[in-house]
Design an enzyme around this catalytic site. Sequence first.
Site, short mmCIF file in Angstrom:
data_model
loop_
_atom_site.label_atom_id
_atom_site.label_comp_id
_atom_site.label_asym_id
_atom_site.label_seq_id
_atom_site.Cartn_x
_atom_site.Cartn_y
_atom_site.Cartn_z
N ASP A 29 0.86 -1.19 0.00
CA ASP A 29 0.00 0.00 0.00
C ASP A 29 0.90 1.24 0.00
OD1 ASP A 29 -3.20 0.60 1.16
OD2 ASP A 29 -1.74 2.23 1.02
N GLU A 88 -12.27 3.95 -0.92
CA GLU A 88 -11.44 4.80 -1.79
C GLU A 88 -11.29 4.21 -3.20
OE1 GLU A 88 -7.59 5.88 -0.03
OE2 GLU A 88 -6.77 6.04 -2.06
N HIS A 93 -10.11 -5.42 -2.58
CA HIS A 93 -8.75 -5.60 -2.08
C HIS A 93 -8.79 -5.91 -0.59
CE1 HIS A 93 -9.81 -1.33 -2.02
NE2 HIS A 93 -9.08 -1.21 -0.92
N HIS A 95 -6.75 -5.68 2.79
CA HIS A 95 -5.62 -5.02 3.46
C HIS A 95 -5.00 -6.03 4.44
CE1 HIS A 95 -6.60 -0.68 2.58
NE2 HIS A 95 -7.83 -1.15 2.46
P1 AMP Z 1 -9.91 1.60 0.57
O1 AMP Z 1 -10.51 1.60 -0.82
O2 AMP Z 1 -10.58 2.56 1.50
O3 AMP Z 1 -9.86 0.19 1.14
O4 AMP Z 1 -8.41 2.10 0.46
C1 AMP Z 1 -7.66 1.98 -0.71
C2 AMP Z 1 -6.20 1.78 -0.37
O5 AMP Z 1 -5.47 1.76 -1.58
C3 AMP Z 1 -5.59 2.90 0.50
O6 AMP Z 1 -4.98 2.32 1.64
C4 AMP Z 1 -4.57 3.56 -0.44
O7 AMP Z 1 -3.42 4.00 0.23
C5 AMP Z 1 -4.25 2.42 -1.41
N1 AMP Z 1 -3.79 2.87 -2.72
C6 AMP Z 1 -4.37 3.79 -3.52
N2 AMP Z 1 -3.68 3.95 -4.66
C7 AMP Z 1 -2.61 3.11 -4.57
C8 AMP Z 1 -1.50 2.80 -5.42
N3 AMP Z 1 -1.33 3.41 -6.61
N4 AMP Z 1 -0.59 1.89 -4.99
C9 AMP Z 1 -0.74 1.28 -3.79
N5 AMP Z 1 -1.77 1.53 -2.95
C10 AMP Z 1 -2.68 2.42 -3.32
#
Ligand code: AMP
Length: 131
Positions: A29, A88, A93, A95
């Site tokens: 991440d 987001e 995905h 975590h």
């Molecule tokens: P969420 O959708 O709330 O579960 O969070 C999305 C996660 O994706 C967040 O922790 C971001 O930091 C991560 N994220 C977003 N863009 C990227 C990227 N280009 N590479 C790695 N992680 C990412």
Amino acid sequence: MATVFTKIIEGEIPSYKILEDENFIAFLDINPNAKGHTLCVPKEEVDKLFDLGEHMYLQLMQFSRRVAKALEKAVECKRIGMSVVGLEVPHVHVHLIPINEMKDMTFQHKITMTEEEFTDLAATIKQYLQG
Ligand code: AMP
């Protein structure tokens, strides 16, 4: 429009990759809660976890478990926390977060890492992957 994770899968944008197979990819991440915070992503672009087919869902858990086992060896921590949010990025995905205290799971406290630290960490985690 393709999600940011599909762009990573297709190599359009870079990532610190840990593991990839036919159906899944794991990478660090970019805005980690803690050192080793990793995302496990199905290549199929589905928004919500429980909309995945049962087989893909179970395979994602199996893939995530393999990554978590390597993370636990590679990063000093009490255990690996697992969370699914997706507010987001609308592309399933998991975590995986090496945690020591509850705040590591809250997504309110972030750490910063240099490009070199990300690269070195991904290489270290890869060394602990088995099978
Ligand atoms: P969420 O959708 O709330 O579960 O969070 C999305 C996660 O994706 C967040 O922790 C971001 O930091 C991560 N994220 C977003 N863009 C990227 C990227 N280009 N590479 C790695 N992680 C990412």
